[in-house]
Design an enzyme around this catalytic site. Sequence first.
Site, PDB file in Angstrom:
ATOM      1  N   GLY A 140     -12.689 -14.106   7.015  1.00 53.47           N
ATOM      2  CA  GLY A 140     -13.148 -13.273   5.915  1.00 53.47           C
ATOM      3  C   GLY A 140     -12.143 -13.346   4.786  1.00 53.47           C
ATOM      4  N   TYR A 141     -12.549 -12.845   3.643  1.00 52.10           N
ATOM      5  CA  TYR A 141     -11.727 -12.948   2.442  1.00 52.10           C
ATOM      6  C   TYR A 141     -11.361 -11.567   1.928  1.00 52.10           C
ATOM      7  CZ  TYR A 141     -12.766 -17.839   2.665  1.00 52.10           C
ATOM      8  OH  TYR A 141     -12.842 -19.140   3.102  1.00 52.10           O
TER       9      TYR A 141
END
Length: 168
Positions: free
Chosen positions: A29-30
């Site tokens: 994820g970012y």
Amino acid sequence: MAREIERKFLVRNDDWRAVVQDRQHFRQGYLTDHRHGKASVRLRLRGEQAELNIKSLELGVSRQEYEYPIPATEAREMLDHLCPGPQVEKFRHWVHDSGHIWEVDEFLGDNSGLVVAEVELEREDQTVNRPHWLGPEVTHLERYYNVALITHPYRQWTVAEREAVDAG
């Protein structure tokens, strides 16, 4: 300065599966929205290993990249609570072929159906011996980057977006 030099290709068929050396599940994820900055800040969990990765948002063969190991428990917490929006899940397969180590990513979830092969290089002008199972190169197409698959997953692509490269 740390540089990542890699090329990215679509996969033409499943012949690569016969020579897979290893495989591992990835979840990432970012922490940042790539549309509003100069870098992506990614958390990646693979088994019991985790990394914090900072990568410049440059299209092409070469980009700045910094990677730091972090505890897997902290990565899980951050992925669950700090990463806005969807995440990318995939199986990464390592394949030794044509004198290179290829990382073949078989995406899951909203990106299911997309299979991309990457090869890391020592120099931008290094020759790449392409295995017969490789399709067209997509290194310069942003939509094939993991950070872009968060906001515009493969399942949402139009037929024209999919065929724009597949016909090449």
